[in-house]
Design an enzyme around this catalytic site. Sequence first.
Site, short mmCIF file in Angstrom:
data_model
loop_
_atom_site.label_atom_id
_atom_site.label_comp_id
_atom_site.label_asym_id
_atom_site.label_seq_id
_atom_site.Cartn_x
_atom_site.Cartn_y
_atom_site.Cartn_z
N LYS A 85 1.84 -8.03 6.88
CA LYS A 85 0.98 -7.13 7.66
C LYS A 85 0.24 -7.97 8.70
O LYS A 85 -0.40 -8.98 8.35
CB LYS A 85 0.00 -6.45 6.71
CG LYS A 85 -0.47 -5.10 7.16
CD LYS A 85 -1.29 -4.45 6.05
CE LYS A 85 -1.68 -3.05 6.40
NZ LYS A 85 -2.66 -2.53 5.45
C1 E4P Z 1 -3.35 0.79 5.97
O1 E4P Z 1 -2.45 0.07 5.58
C2 E4P Z 1 -4.77 0.53 5.70
O2 E4P Z 1 -4.86 -0.30 4.57
C3 E4P Z 1 -5.55 1.76 5.35
O3 E4P Z 1 -4.81 2.94 5.51
C4 E4P Z 1 -6.92 1.79 5.93
O4 E4P Z 1 -7.57 2.97 5.58
P1 E4P Z 1 -9.15 3.17 5.66
O5 E4P Z 1 -9.49 3.58 7.05
O6 E4P Z 1 -9.42 4.29 4.68
O7 E4P Z 1 -9.78 1.88 5.25
#
Ligand code: E4P
Length: 220
Positions: A85
Amino acid sequence: MQLFVDTADLKEIREAAEMGVIQGVTTNPTLLAKNGSGSVKQVIQEICSLVPEGPVSMECISDNAAGMLKEGREFVTWAPNVYVKVPFCVEGMKAVSVFAKEGIRTNVTLVFSTNQAILAASAGATLISSFVGRLDDIGFDGMQVIADVVALKQSFDWPSKILAASIRHPLHVTQAAAVGADIATIPFKVLKQMYDHPLTEKGIQLFQSDWQKLNQAVTA
Ligand code: E4P
């Protein structure tokens, strides 16, 4: 649309995997920090073993391409289904383009606009994570960005998959599917909420009580 679970909590991932409805897992530093201070490598390896066929995203924390490349090359040795990522930024896209040439699969995260998605696709991202809830929170329409990015993917035949991230409630999942997202990554709480409908619960109770009445009548 595929469903991923957005958590680093092993109990939640085990339960979600047993449900038979999820095809991958996304983690991020915040979710891993919530999980405690143990070995991140061990946590990711355990997640990978719980979802062996699905992508499991592990995020780089370096702020430069060289650092991200070092981290990502290490992450992919942890398990065969690790995706690296990479936060969207200039250095991140430099790293993604090198990962793509090396055959390392990536998930470009923190995408909030069509221009960012165009750049991520151009760098060779495997997955593009466009955030819905965080845009909604500041008065923008996060789902419209997903719809626009999906349209671009279709127009230009991008191989990158569009992942709806920052999902806050079950309606977001329905909307992501309706606009053509390839994947939605869902918090465990929202995954469980998706099962709920009062008429389903009422229906199950009625079938069970009618079945018992039938059995009592047959054995009487
Ligand atoms: C995606 O991979 C992120 O980890 C995640 O969806 C972030 O979400 P949030 O805005 O609820 O922290």
